[in-house]
Scaffold this motif. Sequence first.
Motif, PDB file in Angstrom:
ATOM      1  N   MET A 100       0.836  -1.181   0.000  1.00  0.00           N
ATOM      2  CA  MET A 100       0.000   0.000   0.000  1.00  0.00           C
ATOM      3  C   MET A 100       0.886   1.252   0.000  1.00  0.00           C
ATOM      4  SD  MET A 100      -2.926   1.138   2.772  1.00  0.00           S
ATOM      5  CE  MET A 100      -4.144  -0.034   2.237  1.00  0.00           C
ATOM      6  N   LYS A 101       0.529   2.211  -0.824  1.00  0.00           N
ATOM      7  CA  LYS A 101       1.288   3.455  -0.914  1.00  0.00           C
ATOM      8  C   LYS A 101       0.966   4.375   0.261  1.00  0.00           C
ATOM      9  CE  LYS A 101       1.361   3.459  -5.927  1.00  0.00           C
ATOM     10  NZ  LYS A 101       0.987   4.187  -7.148  1.00  0.00           N
ATOM     11  N   LEU A 102       1.928   5.239   0.594  1.00  0.00           N
ATOM     12  CA  LEU A 102       1.711   6.190   1.683  1.00  0.00           C
ATOM     13  C   LEU A 102       0.484   7.070   1.437  1.00  0.00           C
ATOM     14  CD1 LEU A 102       5.320   7.362   2.613  1.00  0.00           C
ATOM     15  CD2 LEU A 102       3.791   5.902   3.938  1.00  0.00           C
ATOM     16  N   GLN A 103       0.281   7.492   0.207  1.00  0.00           N
ATOM     17  CA  GLN A 103      -0.866   8.343  -0.120  1.00  0.00           C
ATOM     18  C   GLN A 103      -2.183   7.657   0.245  1.00  0.00           C
ATOM     19  OE1 GLN A 103       1.931   7.701  -1.907  1.00  0.00           O
ATOM     20  NE2 GLN A 103       1.600   8.442  -3.961  1.00  0.00           N
ATOM     21  N   ASP A 104      -2.205   6.322   0.144  1.00  0.00           N
ATOM     22  CA  ASP A 104      -3.417   5.575   0.463  1.00  0.00           C
ATOM     23  C   ASP A 104      -3.682   5.537   1.966  1.00  0.00           C
ATOM     24  OD1 ASP A 104      -3.714   5.030  -2.263  1.00  0.00           O
ATOM     25  OD2 ASP A 104      -2.564   3.170  -2.108  1.00  0.00           O
ATOM     26  N   ARG A 105      -2.675   5.849   2.783  1.00  0.00           N
ATOM     27  CA  ARG A 105      -2.824   5.849   4.241  1.00  0.00           C
ATOM     28  C   ARG A 105      -3.013   7.242   4.809  1.00  0.00           C
ATOM     29  NH1 ARG A 105       1.573   1.344   6.167  1.00  0.00           N
ATOM     30  NH2 ARG A 105       0.774  -0.287   4.807  1.00  0.00           N
ATOM     31  N   ALA A 106      -2.947   8.258   3.964  1.00  0.00           N
ATOM     32  CA  ALA A 106      -3.098   9.641   4.422  1.00  0.00           C
ATOM     33  C   ALA A 106      -4.550   9.903   4.829  1.00  0.00           C
ATOM     34  CB  ALA A 106      -2.680  10.609   3.320  1.00  0.00           C
ATOM     35  N   LEU A 107      -4.709  10.753   5.816  1.00  0.00           N
ATOM     36  CA  LEU A 107      -6.049  11.135   6.257  1.00  0.00           C
ATOM     37  C   LEU A 107      -6.664  12.116   5.261  1.00  0.00           C
ATOM     38  CD1 LEU A 107      -5.255  11.688  10.036  1.00  0.00           C
ATOM     39  CD2 LEU A 107      -6.432   9.736   9.013  1.00  0.00           C
ATOM     40  N   SER A 108      -7.971  12.132   5.227  1.00  0.00           N
ATOM     41  CA  SER A 108      -8.677  13.046   4.326  1.00  0.00           C
ATOM     42  C   SER A 108      -8.787  14.437   4.952  1.00  0.00           C
ATOM     43  CB  SER A 108     -10.070  12.502   4.032  1.00  0.00           C
ATOM     44  OG  SER A 108     -10.798  12.382   5.240  1.00  0.00           O
ATOM     45  N   ILE A 109      -9.140  15.396   4.147  1.00  0.00           N
ATOM     46  CA  ILE A 109      -9.405  16.753   4.623  1.00  0.00           C
ATOM     47  C   ILE A 109     -10.689  16.692   5.440  1.00  0.00           C
ATOM     48  CG2 ILE A 109     -10.025  19.098   3.898  1.00  0.00           C
ATOM     49  CD1 ILE A 109      -8.274  18.587   1.390  1.00  0.00           C
ATOM     50  N   PRO A 110     -10.727  17.331   6.606  1.00  0.00           N
ATOM     51  CA  PRO A 110     -11.935  17.277   7.445  1.00  0.00           C
ATOM     52  C   PRO A 110     -13.181  17.741   6.692  1.00  0.00           C
ATOM     53  CG  PRO A 110     -10.132  18.283   8.653  1.00  0.00           C
ATOM     54  CD  PRO A 110      -9.668  18.137   7.232  1.00  0.00           C
ATOM     55  N   VAL A 111     -14.248  16.969   6.815  1.00  0.00           N
ATOM     56  CA  VAL A 111     -15.487  17.293   6.110  1.00  0.00           C
ATOM     57  C   VAL A 111     -16.127  18.575   6.637  1.00  0.00           C
ATOM     58  CG1 VAL A 111     -15.956  14.902   5.454  1.00  0.00           C
ATOM     59  CG2 VAL A 111     -16.840  15.775   7.608  1.00  0.00           C
ATOM     60  N   GLU A 112     -15.742  18.986   7.861  1.00  0.00           N
ATOM     61  CA  GLU A 112     -16.315  20.206   8.434  1.00  0.00           C
ATOM     62  C   GLU A 112     -15.846  21.471   7.716  1.00  0.00           C
ATOM     63  OE1 GLU A 112     -16.093  16.987  11.388  1.00  0.00           O
ATOM     64  OE2 GLU A 112     -14.534  18.010  10.258  1.00  0.00           O
ATOM     65  N   LEU A 113     -14.723  21.382   7.016  1.00  0.00           N
ATOM     66  CA  LEU A 113     -14.243  22.552   6.272  1.00  0.00           C
ATOM     67  C   LEU A 113     -15.134  22.755   5.054  1.00  0.00           C
ATOM     68  CD1 LEU A 113     -10.367  22.128   6.380  1.00  0.00           C
ATOM     69  CD2 LEU A 113     -11.746  23.819   7.575  1.00  0.00           C
ATOM     70  N   THR A 114     -15.575  23.971   4.878  1.00  0.00           N
ATOM     71  CA  THR A 114     -16.465  24.267   3.756  1.00  0.00           C
ATOM     72  C   THR A 114     -15.682  24.905   2.614  1.00  0.00           C
ATOM     73  OG1 THR A 114     -16.970  26.497   4.546  1.00  0.00           O
ATOM     74  CG2 THR A 114     -18.357  24.689   5.383  1.00  0.00           C
ATOM     75  N   ASP A 115     -16.293  24.937   1.454  1.00  0.00           N
ATOM     76  CA  ASP A 115     -15.665  25.601   0.313  1.00  0.00           C
ATOM     77  C   ASP A 115     -15.436  27.081   0.609  1.00  0.00           C
ATOM     78  OD1 ASP A 115     -15.529  23.295  -1.211  1.00  0.00           O
ATOM     79  OD2 ASP A 115     -17.457  23.645  -2.188  1.00  0.00           O
ATOM     80  N   ALA A 116     -16.318  27.675   1.393  1.00  0.00           N
ATOM     81  CA  ALA A 116     -16.166  29.090   1.756  1.00  0.00           C
ATOM     82  C   ALA A 116     -14.921  29.317   2.606  1.00  0.00           C
ATOM     83  CB  ALA A 116     -17.408  29.581   2.500  1.00  0.00           C
ATOM     84  N   GLN A 117     -14.481  28.306   3.348  1.00  0.00           N
ATOM     85  CA  GLN A 117     -13.293  28.427   4.194  1.00  0.00           C
ATOM     86  C   GLN A 117     -12.006  28.097   3.443  1.00  0.00           C
ATOM     87  OE1 GLN A 117     -14.821  25.584   7.039  1.00  0.00           O
ATOM     88  NE2 GLN A 117     -14.798  27.143   8.643  1.00  0.00           N
ATOM     89  N   ALA A 118     -12.101  27.623   2.234  1.00  0.00           N
ATOM     90  CA  ALA A 118     -10.940  27.140   1.481  1.00  0.00           C
ATOM     91  C   ALA A 118      -9.835  28.177   1.358  1.00  0.00           C
ATOM     92  CB  ALA A 118     -11.363  26.654   0.101  1.00  0.00           C
ATOM     93  N   GLU A 119     -10.187  29.429   1.210  1.00  0.00           N
ATOM     94  CA  GLU A 119      -9.180  30.480   1.032  1.00  0.00           C
ATOM     95  C   GLU A 119      -8.393  30.754   2.306  1.00  0.00           C
ATOM     96  OE1 GLU A 119      -8.160  32.091  -1.793  1.00  0.00           O
ATOM     97  OE2 GLU A 119      -9.422  30.623  -2.811  1.00  0.00           O
ATOM     98  N   GLN A 120      -8.986  30.519   3.466  1.00  0.00           N
ATOM     99  CA  GLN A 120      -8.315  30.827   4.725  1.00  0.00           C
ATOM    100  C   GLN A 120      -7.783  29.597   5.448  1.00  0.00           C
ATOM    101  OE1 GLN A 120     -11.346  32.834   6.953  1.00  0.00           O
ATOM    102  NE2 GLN A 120     -12.426  30.957   7.476  1.00  0.00           N
ATOM    103  N   ALA A 121      -8.141  28.413   5.000  1.00  0.00           N
ATOM    104  CA  ALA A 121      -7.730  27.174   5.684  1.00  0.00           C
ATOM    105  C   ALA A 121      -6.321  26.754   5.257  1.00  0.00           C
ATOM    106  CB  ALA A 121      -8.716  26.058   5.372  1.00  0.00           C
ATOM    107  N   PHE A 122      -5.578  26.173   6.210  1.00  0.00           N
ATOM    108  CA  PHE A 122      -4.256  25.626   5.896  1.00  0.00           C
ATOM    109  C   PHE A 122      -3.955  24.494   6.859  1.00  0.00           C
ATOM    110  CE2 PHE A 122      -3.954  29.582   8.250  1.00  0.00           C
ATOM    111  CZ  PHE A 122      -3.297  29.207   9.404  1.00  0.00           C
TER     112      PHE A 122
END
Length: 99
Positions: free
Chosen positions: A1-23
């Motif tokens: 299994m590749k490392l990318q397959d074990r990476a966590l996803s971006i939290p679903v609570e983050l909205t598209d509106a927050q995309a510009e300020q999130a890091f």
Amino acid sequence: MKLQDRALSIPVELTDAQAEQAFELARIWWADAASHMTIRPALTNPGHMGAVLAECAWHFSNAYAAQHGMDQKKAFEAILDGWTRAHEQAAAQSEGAAQ
């Protein structure tokens, strides 16, 4: 299994509106009995990072309770104990290096 397959996803609570300020603040992996991480000290007040770490510890204790059947309070205490031991060990290593 590749490392990318074990990476966590971006939290679903983050909205598209927050995309510009999130890091992402940290990416932490565990291998060979050690942590491997990339960090971004992006918060202007380092004290805010302490609050983030405290919240992280709380969420981890809840995850241990939910996923491993541990008592949440005992899991939280174990996390805090691990934090204290790691700080003591780091301090001892720093003192030894300074001498």
